[in-house]
Design an enzyme around this catalytic site. Structure first.
Site, PDB file in Angstrom:
ATOM      1  N   ASP A 224      -4.909   2.462  -4.247  1.00 20.76           N
ATOM      2  CA  ASP A 224      -3.454   2.627  -4.244  1.00 20.76           C
ATOM      3  C   ASP A 224      -2.783   1.421  -3.613  1.00 20.76           C
ATOM      4  O   ASP A 224      -1.705   1.536  -3.019  1.00 20.76           O
ATOM      5  CB  ASP A 224      -3.058   3.907  -3.500  1.00 20.76           C
ATOM      6  CG  ASP A 224      -3.499   3.892  -2.037  1.00 20.76           C
ATOM      7  OD1 ASP A 224      -4.358   3.052  -1.689  1.00 20.76           O
ATOM      8  OD2 ASP A 224      -2.996   4.712  -1.249  1.00 20.76           O
TER       9      ASP A 224
ATOM     10  N   ASN B 225      -3.118  13.135  -4.167  1.00 24.23           N
ATOM     11  CA  ASN B 225      -4.355  13.467  -4.893  1.00 24.23           C
ATOM     12  C   ASN B 225      -4.929  14.800  -4.407  1.00 24.23           C
ATOM     13  O   ASN B 225      -5.382  15.623  -5.219  1.00 24.23           O
ATOM     14  CB  ASN B 225      -5.391  12.360  -4.710  1.00 24.23           C
ATOM     15  CG  ASN B 225      -5.140  11.188  -5.629  1.00 24.23           C
ATOM     16  OD1 ASN B 225      -4.519  11.323  -6.677  1.00 24.23           O
ATOM     17  ND2 ASN B 225      -5.619  10.007  -5.247  1.00 24.23           N
TER      18      ASN B 225
ATOM     19  N   ASP C 128       0.853  -1.197   0.000  1.00 23.23           N
ATOM     20  CA  ASP C 128       0.000   0.000   0.000  1.00 23.23           C
ATOM     21  C   ASP C 128       0.879   1.235   0.000  1.00 23.23           C
ATOM     22  O   ASP C 128       1.904   1.287   0.697  1.00 23.23           O
ATOM     23  CB  ASP C 128      -0.908  -0.004   1.240  1.00 23.23           C
ATOM     24  CG  ASP C 128      -1.919   1.126   1.196  1.00 23.23           C
ATOM     25  OD1 ASP C 128      -2.935   0.970   0.493  1.00 23.23           O
ATOM     26  OD2 ASP C 128      -1.684   2.156   1.868  1.00 23.23           O
TER      27      ASP C 128
ATOM     28  N   ASP D 285      -2.776   9.665 -10.818  1.00 23.13           N
ATOM     29  CA  ASP D 285      -2.857   8.599 -11.815  1.00 23.13           C
ATOM     30  C   ASP D 285      -1.504   8.375 -12.481  1.00 23.13           C
ATOM     31  O   ASP D 285      -1.114   7.215 -12.739  1.00 23.13           O
ATOM     32  CB  ASP D 285      -3.905   8.942 -12.878  1.00 23.13           C
ATOM     33  CG  ASP D 285      -5.333   8.848 -12.339  1.00 23.13           C
ATOM     34  OD1 ASP D 285      -5.506   8.261 -11.241  1.00 23.13           O
ATOM     35  OD2 ASP D 285      -6.248   9.336 -13.024  1.00 23.13           O
TER      36      ASP D 285
END
Length: 368
Positions: free
Chosen positions: A280, A245, A237, A254
């Site tokens: 993610d 973001n 992770d 992205d």
């Protein structure tokens, strides 16, 4: 009585005339002879000239003329002629006073012209005049030409057959090529659909569905493997990805995810599988990998993630990653263990994150 005659016992006839008595002896009267044999005074073709017995005339003969004659001076003007052309005419022609015979349009073949003389009493020549001749076939009707024509026709038929066969073969090859190309296109499309169905579009890694299928398959394979074989699962992770973001926008996030996905694929073996497990979060399946091997692989992966940088305005952005892994042995009953393996790895992952991130954790080694 004028014209009266007296027959004596010897059969003589006695006539009275101004010159006196005349005697006629019928026994001494001679019958006129039959006409002599006919001769050909002239025979010629209007195209090729004189015709002689046995002449071989060319194809174009035009009109053939025969001039007949009888070598006698006795009653010459009372001689008539009959003729025929064998094998075309088998019957004699009607008697004619004309001694000229004309034949038009004589076809190729062998002939014999015959003629006889006949007087008014119907007496005929004892000998038949014969003049054989032949008209040659045109070259295209000769046996050699006909043989050549048959061979030529046969050759043309064979050629036409071969041309048609080659045309059909070319058409068949073309159709086979079209079918082959279409098959390749369909296979490529099917492969692309399969890829799209099993690939995460953003990162290029396997998707969640492909991951579940692959993990189930590896568990089944592990159950048939020798004792001591191991299957490892890593859950990874990204640390602080939400801030990326929120600060730089989802486009930046992205791009970072795509770059990390490429880097993870580059760091794994061809037998391993990396999949995007969530937003993610990534999952890595390591077949035939022990606890130590899984730990080394997890450390290598989080180090690789930390090196990924994406340009953003006048700076580069990146993140770190936490990883948790679990290992299952071949001696275990793996039936239905898929969720349990994922849970073990997930618990190890969150232990790593609670410990501050950018590290690797596992739960008590392998589980039975």
């Amino acid at each position: 009585m004028a014209g009266a005659a007296i027959e004596d016992p010897q059969g003589h006839l006695w006539f009275a005339s101004t010159l006196g008595v005349m005697r006629y002896d019928p026994a001494r009267d001679r019958t006129p002879p039959a006409p002599p044999a006919v001769v050909v005074d002239a025979a010629f073709s209007s195209v090729q000239g004189a015709i002689r017995p046995g002449s071989r005339l060319g194809t174009a003969v035009g009109t053939i003329t025969f001039k007949l004659a009888v070598p006698t001076f006795r009653d010459e003007d009372r001689i008539r002629f009959r003729h025929r052309l064998l094998p075309v005419e088998h019957e004699w022609s009607e008697p004619e006073y004309s001694n000229v015979v004309r034949l038009a349009s004589v076809a190729p073949g062998s002939y014999r012209f015959e003629a006889i003389a006949e007087d008014v009493s119907g007496r005929r020549s004892a000998t038949v005049m014969e003049l054989p001749f032949s008209v040659l076939l045109p070259w295209w009707r000769t046996p050699l030409a006909e043989l050549f024509g048959c061979l030529l026709l046969l050759g043309l038929v064979v050629l036409a057959f071969r041309v048609r066969t080659r045309r059909l073969q070319r058409e068949r090859n073309r159709l086979e090529q079209v079918v082959e190309e279409r098959t390749r296109e369909l296979q490529a499309q099917a492969a692309e659909l399969q890829r799209l169905a099993s690939t995460d579009e953003l990162t290029g890694t396997a998707n969640r569905r492909k991951f579940a299928q692959a993990l189930e398959l590896e568990l089944q394979r592990l159950s048939r493997s020798p004792d001591g074989a191991r299957l490892s699962l890593i859950l990874l992770d990204l640390d602080g990805f939400k801030e990326i973001n929120d600060t730089h926008g989802h486009d930046a996030g992205d791009r970072l995810l795509a770059a990390i996905g490429r880097r993870l694929r580059e760091r794994l073996r061809s037998t391993d599988l990396v999949a995007r497990f969530g937003g993610d979060e990534f999952a890595v399946i390591l077949p035939l990998t022990s606890r130590n091997g899984a730990q080394r692989a997890a450390l290598k992966l989080i180090q690789a993630v930390a090196k990924v940088k994406v340009p953003m305005d006048d700076r580069e952005i990146g993140v770190t990653a936490s990883a948790g892994f679990a290992v299952v042995a071949s001696t275990a009953d793996v039936t239905g263990k898929l969720d349990q393996l994922i849970t073990q790895a997930d618990m190890a992952l969150y232990a790593a994150k609670r410990a501050g991130g950018n590290r690797v954790y596992s739960l008590d080694g392998t589980w039975q």
